[in-house]
Scaffold this active site. Structure first.
Site, PDB file in Angstrom:
ATOM      1  N   LYS A 154      40.715  42.542  36.079  1.00  0.00           N
ATOM      2  CA  LYS A 154      41.096  41.336  35.829  1.00  0.00           C
ATOM      3  C   LYS A 154      41.270  41.271  34.109  1.00  0.00           C
ATOM      4  CE  LYS A 154      36.084  40.707  35.321  1.00  0.00           C
ATOM      5  NZ  LYS A 154      34.708  40.106  36.040  1.00  0.00           N
ATOM      6  N   TYR A 176      43.005  34.418   1.793  1.00  0.00           N
ATOM      7  CA  TYR A 176      42.808  32.888   1.914  1.00  0.00           C
ATOM      8  C   TYR A 176      41.405  32.579   1.438  1.00  0.00           C
ATOM      9  CZ  TYR A 176      46.894  32.344   4.921  1.00  0.00           C
ATOM     10  OH  TYR A 176      48.170  32.487   5.318  1.00  0.00           O
TER      11      TYR A 176
HETATM   12  C1  LIG Z   1      33.927  41.109  36.151  1.00  0.00           C
HETATM   13  C2  LIG Z   1      33.367  41.327  37.360  1.00  0.00           C
HETATM   14  C3  LIG Z   1      32.925  42.758  37.780  1.00  0.00           C
HETATM   15  C4  LIG Z   1      32.847  43.811  36.992  1.00  0.00           C
HETATM   16  O1  LIG Z   1      32.174  43.691  35.931  1.00  0.00           O
HETATM   17  P1  LIG Z   1      31.679  44.877  34.947  1.00  0.00           P
HETATM   18  O2  LIG Z   1      30.391  44.282  33.996  1.00  0.00           O
HETATM   19  O3  LIG Z   1      32.643  44.778  33.613  1.00  0.00           O
HETATM   20  O4  LIG Z   1      31.657  45.966  35.514  1.00  0.00           O
HETATM   21  C5  LIG Z   1      32.210  42.814  38.896  1.00  0.00           C
HETATM   22  N1  LIG Z   1      32.167  41.687  39.971  1.00  0.00           N
HETATM   23  C6  LIG Z   1      32.742  40.652  39.619  1.00  0.00           C
HETATM   24  C7  LIG Z   1      32.494  39.578  40.624  1.00  0.00           C
HETATM   25  C8  LIG Z   1      32.950  40.137  38.253  1.00  0.00           C
HETATM   26  O5  LIG Z   1      33.594  39.000  38.103  1.00  0.00           O
END
Ligand SMILES: *Cc1c(COP(=O)(O)O)cnc(C)c1O
Length: 389
Positions: free
Chosen positions: A54, A282
């Site tokens: 993701k 800035y």
């Molecule tokens: C993002 C996510 C993961 C992975 O999490 P990590 O801590 O990066 O390993 C796994 N399961 C779900 C449902 C997630 O949303």
């Protein structure tokens, strides 16, 4: 139309890799990615693996990483939103893809059209999926989401029974998996995580009690649980950040050896001497009481280099650490090299290694007051990604 316009920013980064002449870029080491993947695979075997890609694969470039995963023969891919799944499909990846997030009814036909696995997080959504699949004359592939203590999406563990009963009756749905998610598998205190796992296992007893096989993919473990809760592996694990060589917190045991996949680099584009008392940037927040040499580097918060790191952050040039001075601008930073030498075109490491020194994304997280996840996912599409085989 909506889907198409949503896909543009993901699909067509402002600067594509073949135009990557901008000195500021991200380097993705695919060799390390493969090594990390194999290390996780050895650690969790015989459990299957669903890499979580993701948010542009945690900033590493989703489509390229999905292809690398397919070449490695991974079992499944996980993403958060529908459009991410569609992009991976359109890139020709044939692996099963689970979309982990919550959905609204009118998205269901798009899932079915692209062969994406749906998270059913409530009775109502399960029925919607069943009806849409019936109308399209297909079978929907579904994973049931159980809420064991995160209070985001999913059917509460204490009311899961009727949800599971209903799932058995949905004739146009194939329940391939059932899953839950930890709120704190990456902390030193695992009391709550253990309670969540217990609740999930209790829900899974439903199938035994009914004398029917459970869905073949029962899963709960994210990176934290992969590292410190072997009892949570079940049929499949869902590594995200660990795959990219970053540990989710400083507390977790480093029971799988992984190395960072991403480096963030730039180059010196300007050199000058700053007179005493002449402020930088800035708000004129920093000045020196003696003459200093300084270089300007073309990166800023407009690339995801957090402004909140101002006055804390350092970079590496020629294997040495130097502080960024003044506030971080949208597109530029100024680095104080005191009396040392640096030249136009010199490489500047924002995240990565140089000589004996290194800057980790955990360091940036600390300077910005956030977590490594946010550092990685914030490096935006203005920064070209270059892949090292
Ligand atoms: C993002 C996510 C993961 C992975 O999490 P990590 O801590 O990066 O390993 C796994 N399961 C779900 C449902 C997630 O949303």
């Amino acid at each position: 139309m909506y889907i198409l316009s949503m896909m543009q920013p993901l699909n067509h980064p402002t600067i594509s890799t073949d135009e990557a002449v901008r000195p500021t870029h991200v380097e993705v080491d695919l060799n390390r990615l493969r090594e990390n993947y194999q290390a996780i695979r050895r650690h969790v075997a015989p459990a299957k693996i669903m890499p979580i890609l993701k948010a542009n694969a945690y900033g590493h470039g989703m489509v390229r990483i999905a292809r690398a995963m397919e070449e490695l023969g991974t079992d499944y891919i996980g993403v958060a939103v529908l459009e991410e799944g569609i992009l991976i499909r359109k890139a020709g990846v044939r692996l099963p893809i689970l979309v982990l997030g919550g959905i609204v009814g009118n998205q269901v036909p798009h899932f079915l059209k692209h062969g994406l696995t749906i998270t059913a997080s409530s009775l109502e959504k399960l029925r919607q999926v069943n009806e849409a699949a019936d109308a399209m004359g297909v079978t929907a592939r579904v994973h049931l989401k159980i809420d064991t203590g995160m209070e985001r999406i999913g059917v509460h563990y204490y009311s899961a029974q009727s949800f599971l009963e209903t799932s058995l009756k949905c004739r146009h749905v194939q329940v391939e998996g059932i899953f839950s998610h930890f709120a704190g598998s990456d902390s030193a205190d695992l009391t709550y995580a253990r309670l969540q796992l217990e609740r999930f296992l209790e829900v899974l007893h439903f199938f035994e009690k009914r004398g029917i096989p459970a869905p073949p993919l029962r899963h709960m473990a994210n990176s934290g649980a992969i590292l410190q809760m072997p009892e949570a592996r079940l049929d499949l694990v869902r590594p995200g950040i660990l795959l990219f060589g970053v540990y989710p917190t400083r507390e977790v045991p480093r029971s799988v050896a992984v190395k960072p996949v991403l480096s963030w680099k730039s180059r010196v584009v300007y050199y000058k001497i700053i007179k005493p008392g002449h402020p930088v940037g800035y708000g004129s927040t920093w000045k020196s009481d003696h003459p200093v040499r300084a270089v300007t580097v073309p990166v800023g918060y407009g690339d995801g280099y957090f402004r909140s790191m101002s006055h804390h952050v350092h970079v590496l040039i020629r294997g040495r650490k130097y502080p960024v001075v003044g506030t971080i601008s949208m597109d530029q930073i100024v680095v104080n090299i005191e009396s040392d030498s640096a030249f136009n075109d010199d490489e500047v490491i924002l995240i990565g290694e140089s000589g004996r020194e290194s800057v980790h994304c955990e360091d940036l997280a600390e300077w910005a007051g956030t977590i490594p996840y946010e550092v990685l996912t914030n490096i935006n599409t203005r920064v070209p990604r270059i892949y090292k085989q």
